[in-house]
Design a protein around this motif. Structure first.
Motif, PDB file in Angstrom:
ATOM      1  N   HIS A 137       0.829  -1.206   0.000  1.00 57.96           N
ATOM      2  CA  HIS A 137       0.000   0.000   0.000  1.00 57.96           C
ATOM      3  C   HIS A 137       0.861   1.253   0.000  1.00 57.96           C
ATOM      4  O   HIS A 137       0.616   2.198  -0.726  1.00 57.96           O
TER       5      HIS A 137
ATOM      6  N   GLU B 299       2.518   1.927  -3.188  1.00 58.28           N
ATOM      7  CA  GLU B 299       1.587   2.537  -4.125  1.00 58.28           C
ATOM      8  C   GLU B 299       1.554   4.056  -3.935  1.00 58.28           C
ATOM      9  O   GLU B 299       1.488   4.810  -4.893  1.00 58.28           O
TER      10      GLU B 299
ATOM     11  N   ASP C  95       4.641   5.390  -5.445  1.00 59.71           N
ATOM     12  CA  ASP C  95       4.486   5.350  -6.899  1.00 59.71           C
ATOM     13  C   ASP C  95       3.699   6.552  -7.396  1.00 59.71           C
ATOM     14  O   ASP C  95       4.082   7.204  -8.366  1.00 59.71           O
TER      15      ASP C  95
ATOM     16  N   TYR D 182      -4.469  22.027  -9.738  1.00 60.22           N
ATOM     17  CA  TYR D 182      -4.734  20.577  -9.666  1.00 60.22           C
ATOM     18  C   TYR D 182      -5.133  20.182  -8.250  1.00 60.22           C
ATOM     19  O   TYR D 182      -6.031  19.386  -8.038  1.00 60.22           O
TER      20      TYR D 182
ATOM     21  N   LEU E 254      -8.598  18.365  -7.233  1.00 62.16           N
ATOM     22  CA  LEU E 254      -8.630  17.021  -6.638  1.00 62.16           C
ATOM     23  C   LEU E 254      -9.215  17.038  -5.236  1.00 62.16           C
ATOM     24  O   LEU E 254      -9.941  16.122  -4.857  1.00 62.16           O
TER      25      LEU E 254
ATOM     26  N   ASP F  81     -14.035  11.370  -4.409  1.00 65.68           N
ATOM     27  CA  ASP F  81     -13.345  10.087  -4.397  1.00 65.68           C
ATOM     28  C   ASP F  81     -12.156  10.145  -3.438  1.00 65.68           C
ATOM     29  O   ASP F  81     -11.331  11.057  -3.508  1.00 65.68           O
TER      30      ASP F  81
ATOM     31  N   TYR G 285      -9.539   8.328  -3.123  1.00 64.55           N
ATOM     32  CA  TYR G 285      -8.221   8.144  -3.743  1.00 64.55           C
ATOM     33  C   TYR G 285      -7.732   9.462  -4.341  1.00 64.55           C
ATOM     34  O   TYR G 285      -6.593   9.863  -4.164  1.00 64.55           O
ATOM     35  N   LEU G 286      -8.634  10.153  -5.037  1.00 64.07           N
ATOM     36  CA  LEU G 286      -8.252  11.416  -5.653  1.00 64.07           C
ATOM     37  C   LEU G 286      -7.939  12.469  -4.590  1.00 64.07           C
ATOM     38  O   LEU G 286      -7.013  13.259  -4.738  1.00 64.07           O
TER      39      LEU G 286
ATOM     40  N   ARG H  54      -4.559  12.149  -3.449  1.00 63.92           N
ATOM     41  CA  ARG H  54      -3.580  12.673  -4.415  1.00 63.92           C
ATOM     42  C   ARG H  54      -3.401  14.184  -4.265  1.00 63.92           C
ATOM     43  O   ARG H  54      -2.361  14.722  -4.563  1.00 63.92           O
TER      44      ARG H  54
ATOM     45  N   ILE I 103       0.070  16.259  -4.152  1.00 66.87           N
ATOM     46  CA  ILE I 103       0.416  17.432  -4.948  1.00 66.87           C
ATOM     47  C   ILE I 103       0.925  18.555  -4.056  1.00 66.87           C
ATOM     48  O   ILE I 103       1.919  19.202  -4.351  1.00 66.87           O
TER      49      ILE I 103
ATOM     50  N   SER J 252      -8.511  -0.057   2.515  1.00 68.79           N
ATOM     51  CA  SER J 252      -7.439   0.757   1.959  1.00 68.79           C
ATOM     52  C   SER J 252      -7.410   0.720   0.431  1.00 68.79           C
ATOM     53  O   SER J 252      -6.709   1.490  -0.183  1.00 68.79           O
ATOM     54  N   GLU J 253      -8.170  -0.154  -0.142  1.00 67.37           N
ATOM     55  CA  GLU J 253      -8.165  -0.233  -1.591  1.00 67.37           C
ATOM     56  C   GLU J 253      -9.579   0.016  -2.099  1.00 67.37           C
ATOM     57  O   GLU J 253     -10.542  -0.231  -1.399  1.00 67.37           O
ATOM     58  N   ASP J 254      -9.669   0.467  -3.344  1.00 64.25           N
ATOM     59  CA  ASP J 254     -10.991   0.619  -3.932  1.00 64.25           C
ATOM     60  C   ASP J 254     -11.565  -0.734  -4.318  1.00 64.25           C
ATOM     61  O   ASP J 254     -12.753  -0.918  -4.471  1.00 64.25           O
ATOM     62  N   LYS J 255     -10.654  -1.678  -4.529  1.00 62.06           N
ATOM     63  CA  LYS J 255     -11.133  -2.995  -4.931  1.00 62.06           C
ATOM     64  C   LYS J 255     -10.976  -3.962  -3.769  1.00 62.06           C
ATOM     65  O   LYS J 255     -10.244  -3.698  -2.820  1.00 62.06           O
TER      66      LYS J 255
END
Lengths: 600, 92
Positions: free
Chosen positions: A82, A85, A88, A125, A129, A134, A136-137, A140, A144, A316-319
């Protein structure tokens, strides 16, 4: 309490309040680490110098990439998938061609300085965001903000590592991310204060594991404090004292030293056996949410894990996490903690913990709604995948399985059926598992307490979850500020619930642990032990404190204390009595506010 | 130049994590890649570009590649989008 100082008015002692998230007292100079601190005045750049600005910008991106890579390398193998990610995503945004192209054309077209151009583009940005719904966004947007800061510091030639020695400073920021935390720990800061932040964020959990005094949610702190202001940040109470007077400072230094002394004492407790003064055994174990937390548990001596909450893996994940992803996490914990046991609780989602992978309508009464075991049994495919992953991990160590929010025998029957199905599948596929894996349930609903004698015949152990039990027994939503003061686990009705659960369990000879916040509340410990709780499962930071308290009592005294409590009529009387008991046991601790707060 | 139009079927659309996966794959190819929704066209190798498209479930996007390995690039991006959808289906 404000006191008029004889000094200049800007040096007045001021007290600010926030939410304490990690205990300890930090005293030092403030260091503001935030975007508001960077200034990017607009400059007009003559045409022949435009290329310089562009080169400077490209170099800054290049250097920041290098900075991030260094941090990633330092953190190295310790990070989970996680976190990788998150790293990343940082890198992708930093190297994003659209941002780089836009910045360069902005510099060229408007003939402006690189830091100003980059700041504005990133800010747009960031705004877009953070307005997103969302999660996750939204996350982000924080990336930024952080990157904006780093790159601009590079452009201006003052990158963070040179902004002065951070050692022993108290870092003040809007909100910090994992990158910051690791960087700050390497710099040996004294403490952390954030204007924003959340109690259950990943950052908070890591700060707590690193045992760094920290306070979050301090309104407008960035406007009130400047770099180099003298500060005291009390991670036990959430109090921040700005410009402390000499007298206050002296008192705080004493408090801090006392706290450190106690911490040292606790560390010595790590190696000694878990027995009371009269040689009765007890168990103290840890509540964890992330597989990474297991290391900090091990650092506290030979203690097991009484509650591994698996919700986080699902949130912690969307999926949905796959069986393999789950297996990997369970396996890590099981192997690392071996030969000590780990109790894995199947996912307790719903209520205030929203599962991103199921479409849930907003419920009128989420705590009386579709949550925990109800959700598990309604989605047998997802539930079975988790059971499979846990069973597969069970062969690698000492694993117990625990089910949340049981309200009836039927739920146990239904779950057992699923467990048997999974076991049969595993057998037919020649996959190993522990066939005798102990299975227990959470006692956290009044109906389970009422049925405890029957439930005890069906399962191998009980674990009392006080957080839910208290709110269901007292009909109090502690998130509701108007009634939150009614939420108190020393309420006589709650104590009776606990006692009756223990009685039923004793008859069937099954052990009872407690994993709610009450177990980590020092005041409650003698009472609970006296009632018959054999295992206290608490947050890693409380492990040694609870152990030390238990080591300082005799069982028959604890029994006497609990008998006395059961005779008292009001919550207030019980609390006052227990405080008296504690004051006698540990005379100097209360001045550190030590017993007034526990950490989940 | 290769161009292909696709219906976004997965429930999260093409933002959040799918966007990151899309960009990762796109960045592996030397050709220029862009993606268009309605009248907005963004760089397919830019995570913020793809996120700002806000391509939700049901929207129609066009993937366009121009240059070296353009055919392969478009194909693997389409495969990725289908994969994301399939993964979701399996989880249901």
């Amino acid at each position: 309490m404000k006191k008029k100082s004889k000094n200049k008015s800007n040096c007045q002692e001021v007290i600010l309040k926030g939410q304490p998230i990690s205990p300890g007292i930090a005293i030092g100079k403030a260091f503001i680490l935030d975007e508001d601190y960077i200034e990017t005045p607009k400059e007009r750049i003559p045409v022949h110098k435009i290329q310089d600005q562009i080169d400077k910008f490209k170099q800054a991106i290049h250097d920041t990439t290098h900075d991030l890579q260094t941090i990633i390398d330092q953190v190295g193998m310790r990070v989970s998938a996680h976190k990788r990610e998150i790293f990343d995503a940082h890198m992708m945004i930093l190297e994003d061609s659209q941002i780089i192209d836009q910045t360069i054309s902005e510099i060229k077209n408007k003939q402006i300085n690189a830091d100003y151009a980059y700041f504005n583009i990133m800010r747009n940005y960031q705004r877009a965001l953070s307005a997103s719904s969302d999660s996750y966004l939204k996350e982000r947007a924080t990336d930024i903000r952080d990157l904006k800061r780093r790159v601009i510091r590079r452009i201006q030639g003052i990158h963070r590592e040179q902004t002065g020695n951070l050692k022993d400073t108290i870092v003040i920021s809007h909100e910090l991310n994992l990158f910051d935390i690791y960087a700050l720990t390497n710099n040996k800061v004294a403490g952390i204060v954030m204007q924003g932040g959340g109690r259950t964020t990943h950052t908070t959990i890591i700060i707590r594991a690193l045992e760094l005094p920290a306070i979050i949610g301090v309104p407008r702190i960035l406007q009130k404090i400047k770099t180099d202001d003298m500060l005291v940040a009390n991670g036990l109470t959430g109090e921040i004292i700005l410009n402390p007077e000499q007298k206050t400072l002296k008192k705080c230094i004493k408090k801090r030293n006392n706290f450190k002394k106690y911490e040292q004492q606790y560390l010595r407790v790590a190696g000694v056996p878990s027995v009371t003064l009269d040689k009765n055994k007890f168990v103290v174990s840890a509540n964890i949410e992330l597989s990474d937390e297991v290391d900090s548990v091990i650092a506290h001596g030979e203690l097991g894990i009484g509650l591994f909450r698996t919700e986080y893996i699902f949130m912690s994940e969307d999926k949905l996490p796959t069986e393999e992803e789950q297996y990997e996490k369970y396996m890590t914990v099981v192997k690392k903690i071996y030969p000590l046991p780990v109790t894995i609780r199947t996912f307790d989602l719903g209520g205030d913990k929203i599962a991103p992978f199921v479409e849930t309508e907003s419920e009128k009464n989420p705590f009386l709604g579709w949550r925990a075991i109800r959700m598990c049994l309604d989605m047998p495919d997802i539930f079975k995948k988790q059971l499979r992953a846990i069973l597969r991990a069970s062969v690698l160590g000492n694993v117990k399985l625990m089910l949340p929010l049981i309200t009836s025998i039927e739920e146990i029957y239904a779950t057992k059926l699923l467990i048997e199905e999974v076991k049969t599948e595993l057998k037919s596929q020649n996959i190993d598992f522990d066939p005798h894996i102990p299975t227990g349930i959470m006692i956290e609903v009044p109906s389970a307490v009422m049925l405890a004698d029957r439930l005890a015949k069906e399962v191998d152990f009980f674990s009392i979850g006080t957080n839910d039990l208290v709110q269901y027994v007292l009909a109090v939503d502690r998130g509701n500020a108007r009634v939150a003061n009614l939420y108190n686990f020393f309420h006589p009705a709650v104590l009776r619930m606990i006692k009756s659960t223990l009685k039923a369990a004793k008859k069937q000879n099954i052990p009872v642990s407690m994993c709610g916040e009450m177990a980590g509340e020092p005041l409650a410990v003698p009472l609970l032990f006296g009632l018959g709780i054999s295992e206290f499962s608490v947050s890693p930071v409380m492990l040694l404190k609870i152990k030390q308290i238990l080591r300082s009592i005799k069982f028959f005294e604890a029994e006497k204390i609990s008998r006395h409590c059961m005779r008292l009529h009001t919550t207030d009387e019980i609390e006052r009595y227990l405080r008296g008991v504690m004051d006698k046991m540990f005379p100097r601790m209360d001045e550190d506010n030590f017993f007034k707060r526990s950490y989940k | 130049m290769v161009e292909k139009t696709i219906h976004i079927q997965n429930s999260m659309g093409l933002h959040a994590r799918p966007a990151a996966r899309f960009v990762k794959i796109a960045s592996k190819y030397p050709c220029h890649i862009e993606i268009t929704k309605d009248d907005l066209t963004v760089d397919g190798k830019s995570i913020l570009g793809v996120m700002s498209l806000a391509a939700e479930k049901g929207s129609v996007v066009t993937i366009r590649a121009d240059g070296d390995k353009e055919q392969e690039a478009v194909e693997s991006l389409i495969i990725l989008l289908n994969e994301i959808y399939d993964e979701e289906e399996i989880q249901k």
